[in-house]
Motif scaffolding. Structure first.
Motif, short mmCIF file in Angstrom:
data_model
loop_
_atom_site.label_atom_id
_atom_site.label_comp_id
_atom_site.label_asym_id
_atom_site.label_seq_id
_atom_site.Cartn_x
_atom_site.Cartn_y
_atom_site.Cartn_z
N LYS A 63 0.83 -1.21 0.01
CA LYS A 63 -0.02 0.16 0.02
C LYS A 63 0.87 1.21 0.13
CE LYS A 63 -3.83 2.21 2.43
NZ LYS A 63 -4.99 2.16 3.66
N ALA A 64 1.93 1.22 0.83
CA ALA A 64 2.89 2.54 0.78
C ALA A 64 3.62 2.59 -0.55
CB ALA A 64 3.88 2.24 2.02
N THR A 65 3.94 1.44 -1.39
CA THR A 65 4.57 1.65 -2.49
C THR A 65 3.50 2.28 -3.53
OG1 THR A 65 5.69 -0.43 -1.91
CG2 THR A 65 5.76 0.36 -4.39
N ASP A 78 13.37 12.10 -7.74
CA ASP A 78 12.78 11.78 -6.36
C ASP A 78 11.79 10.82 -6.25
OD1 ASP A 78 14.81 13.71 -5.47
OD2 ASP A 78 13.03 15.55 -5.29
N GLU A 79 11.03 10.87 -7.24
CA GLU A 79 9.90 9.84 -7.34
C GLU A 79 10.52 8.44 -7.59
OE1 GLU A 79 7.19 11.44 -10.33
OE2 GLU A 79 6.41 12.97 -8.97
N MET A 84 11.53 2.96 -5.83
CA MET A 84 12.61 1.83 -5.64
C MET A 84 12.98 1.38 -4.31
SD MET A 84 12.72 0.55 -8.63
CE MET A 84 13.97 -0.43 -8.02
N GLU A 85 12.75 2.42 -3.42
CA GLU A 85 13.22 2.27 -2.07
C GLU A 85 11.92 1.35 -1.68
OE1 GLU A 85 13.44 6.01 -0.17
OE2 GLU A 85 15.61 6.33 -0.68
N LYS A 86 10.80 1.78 -1.80
CA LYS A 86 9.66 0.88 -1.55
C LYS A 86 9.82 -0.37 -2.04
CE LYS A 86 7.51 4.03 1.09
NZ LYS A 86 7.86 3.90 2.61
N ILE A 87 10.27 -0.53 -3.31
CA ILE A 87 10.15 -1.86 -4.25
C ILE A 87 11.38 -2.82 -3.18
CG2 ILE A 87 11.22 -2.97 -6.22
CD1 ILE A 87 8.26 -1.96 -6.46
N HIS A 88 12.24 -2.25 -3.04
CA HIS A 88 13.24 -2.88 -2.19
C HIS A 88 12.84 -3.45 -0.88
CE1 HIS A 88 16.68 -2.87 -4.87
NE2 HIS A 88 16.60 -1.51 -5.07
#
Length: 247
Positions: A63-65, A78-79, A84-88
């Motif tokens: 959901k956060a991703t 930035d987006e 990608m941080e969320k994907i990781h």
């Protein structure tokens, strides 16, 4: 499994035409053509269901991703970084689950005095891996020095008390020989088929004395694992069609 992120990877268009155009200009030889004594690789996928509590946590991360995708700031870099941080985070979560699921199988290999190579993506997984398998395992990660890495490979190849080699895909996926093992387990997944094949070939080499090579991939059902796995299969199809003209 429905893709929640709207990812589309269609790399299979016009591959036959591309093969016909480029094939007269190169000579391609596969490993099986020049190393005829090498055993075949046997591939197995083990798909595991998340428990209710695990699925709840995964849904929170997913959901956060999606929120990052829905939020447009106008700053593309930035987006992309935030996404990608969320994907990781999603990948790291499923990796921990898969390590937990694979642990019993790996302990059985240790008990039978066998050897196995395990590949993952994250240093956090490496710490959990070492904690789980202790003195029966060695690590090979990007934060280690060259001498330390060499020692890990040497011990795995030669020390009968070492049964498990754990390496990050980017650190241990190339340039080393791990033919003491005939089993390889993927807990993590790279983004390209080339990186995955390089990992497999650490145990599938001319110096192997084994009659069979087993490549085992753990996947969490209904998660990002399945999307990445589908993407890798599509990429493998593209490579095969373009370079060999075959499905």
């Amino acid at each position: 499994f429905e893709n929640p992120f709207g990812w589309v990877y269609d790399g299979v268009s016009n591959t036959e035409e591309l093969f016909n155009r480029i094939s007269p200009f190169y000579l391609r030889r596969l490993k099986k053509d020049v190393l005829k004594d090498l055993p075949e690789k046997t591939y197995t996928e083990i798909r595991t269901e998340l428990s209710s509590s695990e699925m709840k946590e995964y849904a929170r991360l997913e959901k956060a991703t999606k929120k990052v995708l829905d939020k447009k700031t106008g700053k593309e870099k930035d987006e992309e970084k935030s996404f990608m941080e969320k994907i990781h985070e999603l990948k790291q979560f499923t990796e921990k689950v898969k390590l937990n699921r694979a642990s019993e199988f790996i302990h059985d290999i240790i008990s039978s005095k066998g050897k196995v190579v395990v590949f993952f993506d994250y240093l956090e997984t490496a710490k959990l891996f070492k904690k789980e398998f202790g003195d029966a395992a060695v690590l090979h990660t990007g934060e280690m020095g060259g001498e330390e890495k060499h020692k890990a490979v040497h011990r795995f190849q030669n020390d009968k008390s070492i049964h498990v080699f754990g390496g990050t895909i980017l650190s241990a996926g190339v340039g080393i020989t791990l033919t003491a093992a005939n089993k390889l387990i993927f807990i993590g997944q790279a983004w390209t088929t080339g990186d995955m094949t390089q990992c497999e070939d650490r145990i599938h080499r001319a110096t192997t004395t084994h009659d069979n090579i087993q490549i085992i991939t753990y996947l969490c059902q209904d998660t990002i694992d399945m999307m990445i796995n589908d993407m890798l299969k599509t990429k493998a199809q593209v490579v095969s069609k373009v370079l060999d003209g075959k499905d």
